[in-house]
Design an enzyme around this catalytic site. Structure first.
Site, mmCIF file in Angstrom:
data_model
loop_
_atom_site.group_PDB
_atom_site.id
_atom_site.type_symbol
_atom_site.label_atom_id
_atom_site.label_comp_id
_atom_site.label_asym_id
_atom_site.label_seq_id
_atom_site.Cartn_x
_atom_site.Cartn_y
_atom_site.Cartn_z
ATOM 1 N N LYS A 1 -49.993 88.611 45.290
ATOM 2 C CA LYS A 1 -49.769 88.305 43.718
ATOM 3 C C LYS A 1 -47.944 88.433 44.123
ATOM 4 O O LYS A 1 -47.073 88.517 43.395
ATOM 5 C CB LYS A 1 -50.563 89.557 42.489
ATOM 6 C CG LYS A 1 -52.011 89.001 42.280
ATOM 7 C CD LYS A 1 -51.939 87.453 41.724
ATOM 8 C CE LYS A 1 -52.938 86.894 40.707
ATOM 9 N NZ LYS A 1 -52.583 85.513 40.104
ATOM 10 N N TYR B 1 -55.811 90.265 48.143
ATOM 11 C CA TYR B 1 -55.281 89.531 46.667
ATOM 12 C C TYR B 1 -54.169 90.416 45.854
ATOM 13 O O TYR B 1 -53.985 89.227 45.690
ATOM 14 C CB TYR B 1 -56.654 89.524 45.919
ATOM 15 C CG TYR B 1 -56.440 89.659 44.008
ATOM 16 C CD1 TYR B 1 -56.193 88.556 43.570
ATOM 17 C CD2 TYR B 1 -55.618 91.224 43.403
ATOM 18 C CE1 TYR B 1 -56.122 88.125 42.609
ATOM 19 C CE2 TYR B 1 -55.882 90.544 42.175
ATOM 20 C CZ TYR B 1 -55.504 89.320 41.887
ATOM 21 O OH TYR B 1 -55.295 88.605 40.283
ATOM 22 N N SER C 1 -50.225 90.531 38.022
ATOM 23 C CA SER C 1 -51.518 91.783 37.289
ATOM 24 C C SER C 1 -50.172 93.199 38.215
ATOM 25 O O SER C 1 -49.770 93.094 38.845
ATOM 26 C CB SER C 1 -52.516 91.759 38.657
ATOM 27 O OG SER C 1 -53.100 92.756 39.156
HETATM 28 P P1 NAD Z 1 -60.811 83.296 36.897
HETATM 29 O O1 NAD Z 1 -62.077 82.653 38.348
HETATM 30 O O2 NAD Z 1 -62.075 82.719 35.239
HETATM 31 O O3 NAD Z 1 -59.617 81.564 36.740
HETATM 32 C C1 NAD Z 1 -58.983 80.971 37.691
HETATM 33 C C2 NAD Z 1 -59.436 79.643 37.425
HETATM 34 O O4 NAD Z 1 -58.766 78.709 38.812
HETATM 35 C C3 NAD Z 1 -60.626 79.175 37.788
HETATM 36 O O5 NAD Z 1 -60.750 77.728 36.810
HETATM 37 C C4 NAD Z 1 -60.811 78.561 39.266
HETATM 38 O O6 NAD Z 1 -61.623 77.203 38.903
HETATM 39 C C5 NAD Z 1 -59.216 77.426 39.156
HETATM 40 N N1 NAD Z 1 -58.729 77.391 40.959
HETATM 41 C C6 NAD Z 1 -59.123 78.537 41.394
HETATM 42 N N2 NAD Z 1 -58.151 77.390 42.416
HETATM 43 C C7 NAD Z 1 -57.609 76.357 42.431
HETATM 44 C C8 NAD Z 1 -57.084 75.252 42.429
HETATM 45 N N3 NAD Z 1 -56.621 76.104 44.396
HETATM 46 N N4 NAD Z 1 -56.692 75.058 41.999
HETATM 47 C C9 NAD Z 1 -57.560 74.549 41.084
HETATM 48 N N5 NAD Z 1 -58.075 75.004 39.995
HETATM 49 C C10 NAD Z 1 -58.105 76.963 40.830
HETATM 50 O O7 NAD Z 1 -60.146 84.332 36.590
HETATM 51 P P2 NAD Z 1 -59.593 84.043 35.750
HETATM 52 O O8 NAD Z 1 -59.861 85.395 35.343
HETATM 53 O O9 NAD Z 1 -59.339 83.578 34.310
HETATM 54 O O10 NAD Z 1 -58.050 84.881 35.887
HETATM 55 C C11 NAD Z 1 -56.791 83.752 36.347
HETATM 56 C C12 NAD Z 1 -55.369 84.609 37.039
HETATM 57 O O11 NAD Z 1 -55.055 85.931 35.800
HETATM 58 C C13 NAD Z 1 -56.139 84.590 38.386
HETATM 59 O O12 NAD Z 1 -54.580 84.240 38.873
HETATM 60 C C14 NAD Z 1 -55.896 86.519 38.654
HETATM 61 O O13 NAD Z 1 -55.400 86.627 39.767
HETATM 62 C C15 NAD Z 1 -54.999 86.522 37.420
HETATM 63 N N6 NAD Z 1 -55.541 87.609 36.610
HETATM 64 C C16 NAD Z 1 -56.994 88.038 36.688
HETATM 65 C C17 NAD Z 1 -56.502 89.081 36.060
HETATM 66 C C18 NAD Z 1 -58.477 89.883 35.438
HETATM 67 O O14 NAD Z 1 -59.124 91.187 35.499
HETATM 68 N N7 NAD Z 1 -58.647 88.564 34.941
HETATM 69 C C19 NAD Z 1 -55.935 90.759 35.878
HETATM 70 C C20 NAD Z 1 -54.957 90.157 36.067
HETATM 71 C C21 NAD Z 1 -54.649 89.038 36.529
HETATM 72 C C1 WQD Z 2 -62.246 99.322 36.467
HETATM 73 C C2 WQD Z 2 -62.893 100.366 36.728
HETATM 74 C C3 WQD Z 2 -64.073 101.408 38.965
HETATM 75 C C4 WQD Z 2 -66.968 97.493 38.489
HETATM 76 C C5 WQD Z 2 -58.840 95.111 39.197
HETATM 77 C C6 WQD Z 2 -57.993 94.541 40.143
HETATM 78 C C7 WQD Z 2 -57.142 94.274 39.989
HETATM 79 C C8 WQD Z 2 -56.995 93.393 37.948
HETATM 80 C C9 WQD Z 2 -58.331 93.566 37.919
HETATM 81 C C10 WQD Z 2 -56.988 91.183 38.958
HETATM 82 C C11 WQD Z 2 -62.320 101.183 37.998
HETATM 83 C C12 WQD Z 2 -64.655 101.528 37.691
HETATM 84 C C13 WQD Z 2 -65.634 99.208 38.377
HETATM 85 C C14 WQD Z 2 -67.936 98.989 38.766
HETATM 86 C C15 WQD Z 2 -67.296 100.883 38.660
HETATM 87 N N1 WQD Z 2 -57.731 92.143 39.131
HETATM 88 N N2 WQD Z 2 -65.433 100.253 38.269
HETATM 89 N N3 WQD Z 2 -67.731 100.694 38.263
HETATM 90 O O1 WQD Z 2 -60.115 97.948 39.725
HETATM 91 O O2 WQD Z 2 -59.094 98.308 37.903
HETATM 92 O O3 WQD Z 2 -58.752 96.241 38.930
HETATM 93 O O4 WQD Z 2 -59.532 93.702 37.549
HETATM 94 O O5 WQD Z 2 -55.570 90.954 39.055
HETATM 95 O O6 WQD Z 2 -56.455 93.143 40.329
HETATM 96 O O7 WQD Z 2 -58.068 95.368 41.187
HETATM 97 O O8 WQD Z 2 -60.591 97.271 37.568
HETATM 98 O O9 WQD Z 2 -63.246 96.447 36.424
HETATM 99 O O10 WQD Z 2 -63.237 96.273 38.913
HETATM 100 O O11 WQD Z 2 -63.263 98.530 37.922
HETATM 101 O O12 WQD Z 2 -67.830 102.333 38.401
HETATM 102 O O13 WQD Z 2 -69.340 98.382 38.722
HETATM 103 O O14 WQD Z 2 -63.988 100.750 36.807
HETATM 104 O O15 WQD Z 2 -63.248 102.043 39.997
HETATM 105 O O16 WQD Z 2 -62.623 103.138 37.331
HETATM 106 P P1 WQD Z 2 -59.408 97.672 38.322
HETATM 107 P P2 WQD Z 2 -62.343 96.958 37.505
#
Ligand code: NAD
Ligand code: WQD
Length: 338
Positions: free
Chosen positions: A153, A149, A124
């Site tokens: 990562k 979190y 991330s």
């Molecule tokens: P999500 O929660 O929708 O998907 C994660 C999946 O992993 C879920 O289906 C959950 O049931 C499964 N899971 C969690 N722990 C598990 C375990 N111990 N064993 C088996 N399955 C397990 O999340 P997502 O948005 O699809 O994100 C996927 C990956 O990308 C995550 O690692 C997340 O940290 C990373 N990521 C997401 C974002 C985002 O904004 N969505 C941003 C950056 C990084």
């Molecule tokens: C985006 C913008 C908020 C919600 C997070 C994690 C990051 C990654 C992605 C996994 C910001 C604003 C949000 C709301 C708002 N996840 N906001 N009202 O914070 O950039 O990133 O998700 O890896 O690690 O930190 O994403 O969508 O929460 O926020 O005003 O109800 O929207 O302040 O400026 P963020 P976000």
């Protein structure tokens, strides 16, 4: 030969599985469904008109994972399984470190035993912390994540770099996502947060569909184009294409590689709200309140490294992202429970 997708029932994982099926890969999904529904994968298979193998279980269960590798001819792993709620990670750090770090350690041990050493990890942009210069390229030093979190990562990235150093047979991609949003164009799969959404776009979508009365905008006094936070929103389909490109690259490249997956363009919260109103025709009520603790003012990627090395670039606009989110949310107002 099959690709193992951990967390394949989740938001990004389900889009990834669909893309792999369409590209004719054999797919094995491992998921414990702690934050997802099996319905997502039923829909994926119905869109693809192909089956994937779904094995319910936890990646921290080593014996279970060993069995999955013994029973399937896995050649590479796309590792999405993990917990991702920033706020919850502050109140339950042990749960987050256990799932995200122990889970990855267990997976790597099992992969090593099975002789599978191609791994794509979901990292991330949070690992950059509060970077001062935009856009952020991969050689920008990692910062201090403000929550467990984000730290999980960063720690996993470091562990995986050590693993790659220890054995030249490993090929590991550390993909630093910016802000994934949007949904598959069918409107059949998308992001389905449990409870109140933590992230902006799912929140806006739930306001649009009437599930929430109004959006709270966290801070209107940042030094940004309009005072609200700026992020690099990337369509989940572009993100998935980046994974495919990285996975293909790992077939010929050894070691640990880092690629940013972002568009290179920052949008403010107000721009997101305006775009959503435009594509949905719905009014999004909002109130600007105090900043959210731990938020950074702005963040967008320099994606040129991925373009040069993977031949990948995001193609979808903010309008596309919002239109696809709206299609998913309006067709499935209660997500997979609709
Ligand atoms: P999500 O929660 O929708 O998907 C994660 C999946 O992993 C879920 O289906 C959950 O049931 C499964 N899971 C969690 N722990 C598990 C375990 N111990 N064993 C088996 N399955 C397990 O999340 P997502 O948005 O699809 O994100 C996927 C990956 O990308 C995550 O690692 C997340 O940290 C990373 N990521 C997401 C974002 C985002 O904004 N969505 C941003 C950056 C990084
Ligand atoms: C985006 C913008 C908020 C919600 C997070 C994690 C990051 C990654 C992605 C996994 C910001 C604003 C949000 C709301 C708002 N996840 N906001 N009202 O914070 O950039 O990133 O998700 O890896 O690690 O930190 O994403 O969508 O929460 O926020 O005003 O109800 O929207 O302040 O400026 P963020 P976000």
């Amino acid at each position: 030969m099959a690709v193992l997708v951990t967390g394949g029932a989740g938001y990004i994982g389900s889009h990834m599985v669909l893309s792999l099926l369409k590209e004719a890969y054999e797919v094995v999904v491992v998921d414990n469904f702690c934050n997802s529904s099996p319905e997502a994968l039923r829909r994926v298979c119905s869109i693809a008109e192909r089956e994937c193998s779904v094995v319910e279980g936890d990646i921290r269960d080593e014996a279970f994972l060993d069995k999955v590798f013994k029973e399937n001819d896995i050649t590479e792993v796309l590792h999405f399984a993990g917990l991702k709620a920033v706020g919850e990670s502050v109140s339950a750090p042990l749960k987050y470190y256990d799932n995200n770090i122990t889970g990855t350690l267990t997976l790597c041990r099992v992969m090593q035993r099975a002789g599978v050493r191609n791994l794509v990890f979901s990292s991330s942009a949070t690992v950059y912390g509060d970077a001062k210069n935009m856009p952020i390229s991969e050689d920008c030093p990692t910062g201090t994540p403000t929550n467990p979190y984000g730290r999980s990562k960063l720690i996993v990235e470091e562990i995986l770099r050590d693993v790659a150093k220890s054995d030249p047979e490993w090929s590991i991609a550390l993909l630093r996502y910016f802000n994934p949003v949007g949904a598959h164009e069918s409107g059949l799969i998308g992001e389905d947060p449990m409870g109140e959404p933590n992230n902006l776009v799912p929140y806006v979508a739930q306001v649009a569909v009437g599930r929430r009365p109004r959006l709270s905008i966290f801070g209107g006094d940042y030094q940004t184009k309009d005072g609200t936070g700026v992020r690099d929103y990337i369509h989940v389909e572009d993100l998935v294409a980046g994974h495919l490109a990285a996975m293909k690259k790992l077939a010929t490249e050894k070691g640990a590689k880092i690629w940013n997956l972002g568009t290179g363009h920052g949008s403010s919260v107000l721009e997101v709200v305006e775009a959503f109103q435009r594509v949905s025709g719905r009014d999004i009520s909002y109130t600007i309140i105090d900043r959210r603790e731990g938020d950074i003012p702005e963040c967008w990627a320099d994606p040129s490294h991925a373009k040069k090395e993977l031949g990948w670039a995001a193609t979808k606009s903010l309008n596309d992202m919002m239109a696809d989110t709206w299609r998913w949310q309006s067709k499935n107002p209660d997500g997979y429970r609709s």
